[in-house]
Scaffold this active site. Structure first.
Site, PDB file in Angstrom:
ATOM      1  N   GLU A 190       7.387  -4.352   3.757  1.00  0.00           N
ATOM      2  CA  GLU A 190       6.517  -3.686   2.771  1.00  0.00           C
ATOM      3  C   GLU A 190       6.144  -2.270   3.220  1.00  0.00           C
ATOM      4  O   GLU A 190       5.029  -1.810   2.978  1.00  0.00           O
ATOM      5  CB  GLU A 190       5.255  -4.515   2.504  1.00  0.00           C
ATOM      6  CG  GLU A 190       5.542  -5.865   1.858  1.00  0.00           C
ATOM      7  CD  GLU A 190       4.296  -6.571   1.333  1.00  0.00           C
ATOM      8  OE1 GLU A 190       3.167  -6.139   1.641  1.00  0.00           O
ATOM      9  OE2 GLU A 190       4.455  -7.557   0.577  1.00  0.00           O
ATOM     10  N   GLU A 259       9.179 -12.512  -1.612  1.00  0.00           N
ATOM     11  CA  GLU A 259       7.881 -13.189  -1.564  1.00  0.00           C
ATOM     12  C   GLU A 259       7.391 -13.494  -2.974  1.00  0.00           C
ATOM     13  O   GLU A 259       6.951 -12.595  -3.682  1.00  0.00           O
ATOM     14  CB  GLU A 259       6.821 -12.332  -0.840  1.00  0.00           C
ATOM     15  CG  GLU A 259       7.075 -12.194   0.636  1.00  0.00           C
ATOM     16  CD  GLU A 259       5.944 -11.491   1.386  1.00  0.00           C
ATOM     17  OE1 GLU A 259       4.832 -11.353   0.818  1.00  0.00           O
ATOM     18  OE2 GLU A 259       6.180 -11.076   2.527  1.00  0.00           O
TER      19      GLU A 259
END
Ligand SMILES: *[C@@H]1O[C@H](CO)[C@@H](O)[C@H](O)[C@H]1NC(C)=O
Ligand SMILES: *[C@@H]1O[C@H](CO)[C@@H](O)[C@H](O)[C@H]1NC(C)=O
Ligand SMILES: *[C@@H]1O[C@H](CO)[C@@H](O)[C@H](O)[C@H]1NC(C)=O
Ligand SMILES: *[C@@H]1O[C@H](CO)[C@@H](O)[C@H](O)[C@H]1NC(C)=O
Ligand SMILES: *[C@@H]1O[C@H](CO)[C@@H](O)[C@H](O)[C@H]1NC(C)=O
Length: 890
Positions: A190, A259
């Site tokens: 991320e 995710e």
């Protein structure tokens, strides 16, 4: 016809199941290559649609891993995903730990042994609500280091660790082309969210990280999540609640969802998040509907932040995450079961999904749409004479209207779509599954809140031999307030907390001596004022003592402290105990964040003005005496000078408690109820089970009922309002012996250890409810091929499926009605229409078995109890451990 376990599956299917079992028993795989194209990962030359389940190995014990992996596979996972945890693997620079809960090689091998693939997200920054995002705290001390940017010292350390992991996997032959399970790797995590904070250096870092990873010779593709500028061959992937419509940054890369947030984490004093499974299934179906190819549940099993591994600040010890497998390794129903049905439906479509380069889009209404996958799009579209049976066709019909059911016409047939739902048609004609219609069982453990003791009574049904009382005789010893060893040292001025503790303890004592003159005392009395301790900024918890007496506590994340204090004339010891409750795991510039105090510390309100303590002489002491003497271990605890605790002892601060307990019988997971305690840490037989804290969630913000419809956010379906966030703490079975287990508690604020209890935990009551118009029983067909004529959806009737946990069997059917039953789990009652055979049919099929299926049809119950009425079967069953069957004979 009554259907016993697996009996309804045609012979051909049993052959297929058998083949599947023999594959899974094989040791790993034949070597195979992994590549990708715009549509999917290509595994051994074939595109695949893949379901992945996230399990973080150190959040469970190695003894739990086989069952977690087996339950993931049974639930329909093809892949297991995990991060790596740098600070667990390299606690001291250059000293590696791949043992116990950190035995990554063993974990990956177990996944391979089960015939599942592995997605290894190395990071090594992982966030993960894990202490310091996975970074070792020693990394901060490397001269000139700046994390996650174009910084030589950082890049050197990162490359060293990533290389270490890749080399270990190579050595153990764990990559696909070596015959191992690893098909995909991740570098960074991320970073797209942070890149802007680092300017040009951030961009250069991304390129460096990509090239470094690709240069390691792992031989499988790499991903970067939330990284729109992922360079070259690296696949950028999506992390979110919904990822349908996500497009990677190149038309040559497949759409991957690393995710899928199927729940959320929580903080001390927070509510418990809950994501309804109807919405989760909708998100997954939409992803595959619109061209997605690999989806990973974050988490499939969340587990426990044992020890001080929890990130933060302030994340709780449980990492249950509302995942399909709960913190204790038990199926969380109906989530697990409904997703299993969904996975079966998606797998029935796999042949068409991988064959088509892209779906055919059809608008069915203002907020309704279909995506159709043809095995042979060209001929299907161009050659209308081609018989459809020659070409696999699968379709997804979506109703994204949040409020209303829609009726749509698709290929000449009418379909009713509940709001916010997707119907899956593996053969483009029959509905195999709708995301909003849950046919899976519920278990009472999950109907009510698992973490609160007040309403836990019915879910944790105790029989005598399951409750284990803690020995009546608690012992205690006080932790000294302030400096306790020769390791103390004195420094002029304030030191940053982590620089001193190196995170070897949560606790750091600061002590200084204050002189108060007669004039000051007179000044305070005259003006009816008292002085104030002012600290510009602090995190996470501060306890303030004067002359050994606790006078105030503050907690927060970089908050100002204004604490009124009182001094006698003369010298006084001012002691500040600074505490961390999980190091920062998210954000830019983590190396600069630190802990403890920032800015100035002063005392205001003295006669001659403020006293600046920032430059005063401070004595420092890291940690607690009991902690460093390891009085929580079996070997060292006797040395601590324990005394017997009286039943009527008043709760005291900064106290160690110990007691012994016997393990509850059986193999069920164990929880310890610390609801009577305040804040501290707990150990069993020397194993650190985590921090505990009795903070209570706000009273409001939990809806009476959770509406699955519409976009989910972590605040949407909160539960547990007004109750302590966590009172139950998981003690893995493998940390226990049959009797005389040593429980040691360090308590900071006070509490009553006599009310601590140890219990085993298992869902006792199962309920299921299904109408005769529900879909055929998909779950038996997982991994089977629809199109080759092995399965015909229309031939099969819906079935209720009940399954106790392993080691348990259905002992009785508490309720069964085929007809028009009323009520819900634990409150069913007969309606006007009721088949008199209901109880006997269900009992015959289920009692004495671990799992059973019952067909929901007139034939199943001998005759039609009421013509022309839609009938439903409702069942409530009770599970009992096979080891206690002798005591509770039914
Ligand atoms: C994988 O690809 C490499 C390079 O193209 C090739 O040499 C090797 O034989 C392939 N392995 C398998 C198992 O197909
Ligand atoms: C169309 O289908 C027919 C019958 O299967 C076949 O003979 C013919 O070659 C097909 N034409 C094309 C253009 O695919
Ligand atoms: C603190 O350290 C000093 C110097 O090492 C030592 O003399 C003193 O005894 C220590 N204090 C305690 C309470 O152990
Ligand atoms: C937490 O525990 C402390 C010590 O027993 C007690 O004083 C306090 O009231 C408790 N708080 C809650 C919210 O239960
Ligand atoms: C049980 O069901 C009845 C009617 O079927 C209802 O009136 C009652 O409130 C229900 N009780 C609970 C506890 O849900």
């Amino acid at each position: 016809m009554v259907v016993f376990e697996n009996k309804a599956i045609p012979k051909l299917l049993l052959v297929c199941l058998f083949v599947q079992f023999s594959v899974s028993a094989a040791n790993f795989f034949q070597p195979f290559n992994v590549t990708y194209d715009h549509r999917a990962l290509i595994i051994d030359g074939k595109r695949r649609m893949l379901i992945s389940g996230g399990i973080h190995y150190p959040r469970a014990t190695p003894q739990m891993w086989p069952d977690l992996i087996a339950k993931s596979k049974e639930g329909g996972a093809d892949v297991i995903e995990s991060y790596t945890f740098w600070n667990g693997h390299e606690p001291v620079r250059g000293q590696y730990n791949f043992e116990g809960r950190f035995d990554l090689v063993k974990f990956v091998k177990l996944v391979g042994d089960n015939g599942l693939y592995f997605l290894l997200r190395i990071g090594p920054y992982v966030c993960a609500e894990w202490n310091f995002g996975g970074f070792p705290v020693w990394l901060r001390d490397i001269p000139g280091i700046e994390f996650r940017t174009d910084n030589e010292p950082f890049k050197r350390e990162m490359q060293r660790f990533v290389t270490k992991i890749v080399d270990l996997m190579l050595e153990e032959k764990l990559f696909s082309w070596q015959g191992g399970p690893i098909i995909l790797l991740q570098i960074e995590n991320e970073y797209g969210n942070m890149e802007g904070s680092y300017g040009q250096k951030g961009k250069e870092y991304v390129r460096w990280a990509a090239n470094m990873a690709l240069g390691l010779g792992a031989g499988v593709p790499w991903v970067m999540c939330k990284q729109t500028d992922a360079p070259g061959d690296i696949i950028d992937t999506c992390n979110n609640y919904y990822c349908d419509g996500y497009k990677p940054n190149s038309p040559n890369k497949p759409t991957i969802w690393t995710e899928n947030w199927d729940g959320w984490y929580t903080s001390w004093g927070g509510r418990l998040p809950h994501r309804p499974v109807e919405d989760l299934a909708f998100a997954v179906a939409r992803f595959f509907q619109r061209g997605g190819s690999l989806m990973n549940y974050y988490m499939y099993f969340g587990g426990t932040n044992f020890g001080r591994t929890s990130g933060g600040p302030f994340y709780i010890t449980s990492y249950d995450y509302d995942a399909p497998i709960d913190e204790y390794g038990l199926r969380s129903e109906p989530k697990w079961g409904h997703l299993k049905d969904l996975h079966a439906a998606i797998k029935l479509c796999e042949r068409a999904l991988v064959a088509a380069d892209s779906p055919q889009y059809m608008k069915l209404g203002p907020r309704q749409e279909a995506h159709v996958y043809w095995e042979n799009t060209q001929s299907a579209v161009l050659n209308t004479t081609l018989s459809e049976s020659q070409s696999a066709c699968s379709a997804f019909l979506a109703n994204i209207d949040e409020h209303n059911t829609a009726t749509v016409i698709f290929r000449g047939k009418s379909y009713s779509l509940p709001p916010w739902s997707v119907s899956i048609l593996p053969d483009c004609s029959n509905v195999a599954f709708n995301t909003a219609k849950v046919g899976a069982q519920t278990s009472v453990k999950l109907v009510e809140n698992a973490l609160s003791p007040k309403i836990s009574a019915p879910e944790l049904v105790m029989t005598k031999n399951e409750v284990s009382s803690i020995s009546e005789s608690w012992m205690s010893v006080e932790e000294p307030i302030g400096i306790w060893s020769e390791s103390n040292f004195t420094v002029q001025g304030l030191l940053e907390h982590l620089k001193v503790t190196k995170d070897e303890s949560d606790y750091l004592w600061h002590m200084t001596r204050i002189y108060v003159s007669d004039d000051d005392v007179a000044f305070w009395e005259e003006n009816k004022v008292s002085p104030t301790l002012v600290i510009d900024s602090m995190r996470d918890v501060l306890r303030i003592f004067i002359n050994g007496e606790l006078i105030g506590s503050v907690s927060g994340h970089w908050v100002k402290v204004l604490q009124p204090v009182q001094f006698q004339q003369g010298y006084s010891d001012l002691m500040l105990l600074s505490q961390t409750v999980g190091l920062q795991n998210y954000g830019a510039f983590l190396e600069k964040d630190g802990a403890g105090f920032r800015g100035q510390i002063k005392l205001t309100g003295f006669k001659n003005g403020d006293i600046d303590l920032s430059k005063a002489s401070w004595i420092y002491q890291v940690g607690l005496k009991g902690e460093f003497q390891k009085i929580f271990t079996i070997e060292e605890n006797e040395k601590a000078g324990w005394t017997n605790l009286k039943l009527d002892a008043t709760p005291s601060t900064f106290t160690w408690y110990k007691a012994y307990f016997d393990s509850p019988d059986g193999s069920e997971p164990i929880a310890i109820d610390l609801g009577s305690m305040g804040k501290g840490q707990a150990w069993v037989n020397g194993h650190h089970i985590g921090r505990y804290w009795n903070l209570t969630a706000p009273k409001d913000g939990c809806p009476d009922s959770c509406d699955y419809r519409g976009a989910y956010g972590s605040n949407k379906c909160m539960t547990n309002c007004g109750k302590p966030t966590q009172t139950w703490y998981h003690v893995p079975r493998s940390w226990l012996q049959a009797s005389n287990n040593l429980l040691v508690i360090f308590e900071e604020i006070g509490g009553n250890p006599f009310e601590i209890s140890v219990k085993s935990r298992v869902p006792r009551i199962l309920c299921a409810q299904m109408s005769e118009s529900y879909y055929p029983p998909l779950r038996e067909w997982l991994h089977l091929d629809l199109i080759d004529g092995k399965v015909s959806i229309s031939d099969m009737k819906p079935q209720i499926h009940l399954q106790c946990e392993d080691g348990h069997i259905i002992s009785s059917i508490e309720f069964a009605s085929y007809g028009t039953p009323h009520g819900s789990c634990q409150n069913f009652s007969n309606g006007n229409c009721h088949s008199p055979n209901s109880l006997s049919v269900v009992s015959e099929a289920c009692v004495g078995r671990n799992s059973c299926s019952v067909e929901v049809s007139n034939a199943g119950f001998g005759s039609d109890p009421c013509r022309g009425v839609l009938k439903t079967l409702a069942v409530e069953a009770r599970c009992v451990s096979t080891s206690t069957i002798g005591v509770s004979q039914f």
